[in-house]
Write an enzyme that holds these catalytic residues in place. Structure first.
Site, PDB file in Angstrom:
ATOM      1  N   ARG A 128      24.573  45.110  16.496  1.00  0.00           N
ATOM      2  CA  ARG A 128      24.536  46.119  17.510  1.00  0.00           C
ATOM      3  C   ARG A 128      24.392  47.644  17.091  1.00  0.00           C
ATOM      4  NH1 ARG A 128      23.654  42.401  20.143  1.00  0.00           N
ATOM      5  NH2 ARG A 128      25.095  41.660  22.108  1.00  0.00           N
TER       6      ARG A 128
ATOM      7  N   HIS B  93      14.515  44.795  19.310  1.00  0.00           N
ATOM      8  CA  HIS B  93      15.713  43.780  19.707  1.00  0.00           C
ATOM      9  C   HIS B  93      15.156  42.562  19.777  1.00  0.00           C
ATOM     10  CE1 HIS B  93      19.869  43.588  21.285  1.00  0.00           C
ATOM     11  NE2 HIS B  93      19.852  42.671  20.859  1.00  0.00           N
TER      12      HIS B  93
END
Length: 307
Positions: free
Chosen positions: A222, A270
């Protein structure tokens, strides 16, 4: 024997048109006996027993009196748990998909191999038209530390060790006293920790300073784990040799962000391990059938720990 009524399941989340079509097809095929409803069209709120979600809008799961399970389609649940309107008495299950675990391990192996063999440095040389060879180490001379030893961390450790790397894992329960000696001899650090208040900002100046000069950082977890200014300073000083970043505090990464143009940062949008509807739908369907049949649910989240 009388057949049980079909289960009504709400699909809630921010998905594009193509994603929605893929998930609709996969989930319907995996659990054809259910009635599936999307949250942006009329649905029978009083009948919904389970919700399959992909970071739904805050408040979207309120007003569902029969809701008994919230099944996430994503492995990380920090954003979901960050919704203050999330029903407190409804179990939450995260996605644990073997195919996704292996995809993450592939990305971690690629990043480790690229750092080990200097492929990012050679890419910089190509951009400058420079022909220069560097010493080549063996895999068993490279030490990698994987932060986080859950499903993805274990898959990554196996993949690295299979390729000959000296890889070790660390989890928060091991404590900082166990992490310090690992960092002191790590050539590569791969972050796969869940994002919690305790792990936020962990990839910062103290951790970087504990690494040998020239070590590589790979953040696949993250964006909130990374202190961006600390990374830039460590890269510019040469203490950190290169960083591979797949996740960011703001996504998409803003066009003016310095990460885009930094010569020692590799940016991924991502994509280290995308959820595959074909396999993840079967995982979600298995939990929904367990709910229907009164069997134990899998991969439940401990809200006090955040994962």
């Amino acid at each position: 024997m009388k057949r049980a009524a079909p289960m009504d399941v709400l699909l809630a989340g921010n998905l594009g048109t193509d994603e929605r079509a893929a998930w609709s097809a996969a989930l319907s095929a995996a659990l054809p006996e259910a009635r599936w409803w999307w949250d942006d069209a009329p649905f029978p709120a009083a009948m919904i027993e389970a919700a399959v979600v992909a970071n739904p809008a805050p408040g979207r799961l309120q007003g569902l009196p029969r809701l008994r399970l919230i099944q996430s389609l994503w492995a990380g649940v920090d954003r979901l748990l960050g919704d203050p309107t999330l029903p407190e008495d409804v179990p939450v299950a995260r996605m644990v998909d073997p195919a996704m675990n292996e995809a993450m391990a592939e990305t971690a192996l690629w990043a480790t191999l690229s750092l080990h063999r200097g492929f990012f440095a050679y890419a910089r040389q190509q951009a400058g038209g420079l022909w220069q060879q560097h010493p080549q180490r063996r895999a068993d001379e490279v030490r990698a530390t994987v932060l986080g030893t859950g499903q993805m961390g274990q898959a990554t450790l196996r993949r690295l060790q299979q390729q000959g790397y000296r890889a070790a894992g660390w989890r928060r329960a091991d404590g900082p006293q166990a992490l310090a000696p690992l960092l002191a001899r790590s050539d590569v650090v791969i972050n796969l920790l869940p994002l919690t208040p305790q792990t936020a900002g962990m990839l910062g100046a103290p951790l970087f300073a504990a690494l040998p000069r020239g070590a590589g950082i790979v953040n696949l977890a993250r964006g909130g784990h990374l202190v961006e200014a600390d990374l830039l300073a460590a890269l510019d000083s040469g203490h950190i040799g290169h960083a591979v970043l797949d996740v960011f505090a703001a996504e998409p990464l803003p066009p003016v962000h310095p990460f885009w143009s930094h010569p020692r940062i590799t940016v991924l949008p991502h994509v280290a391990a995308q959820t595959d509807p074909r396999s993840a739908a079967r995982v979600a369907a298995a939990n929904l059938r367990a709910l229907r049949d009164g069997l134990p649910l899998q991969h439940l989240v401990d809200r006090t720990r955040g994962y």
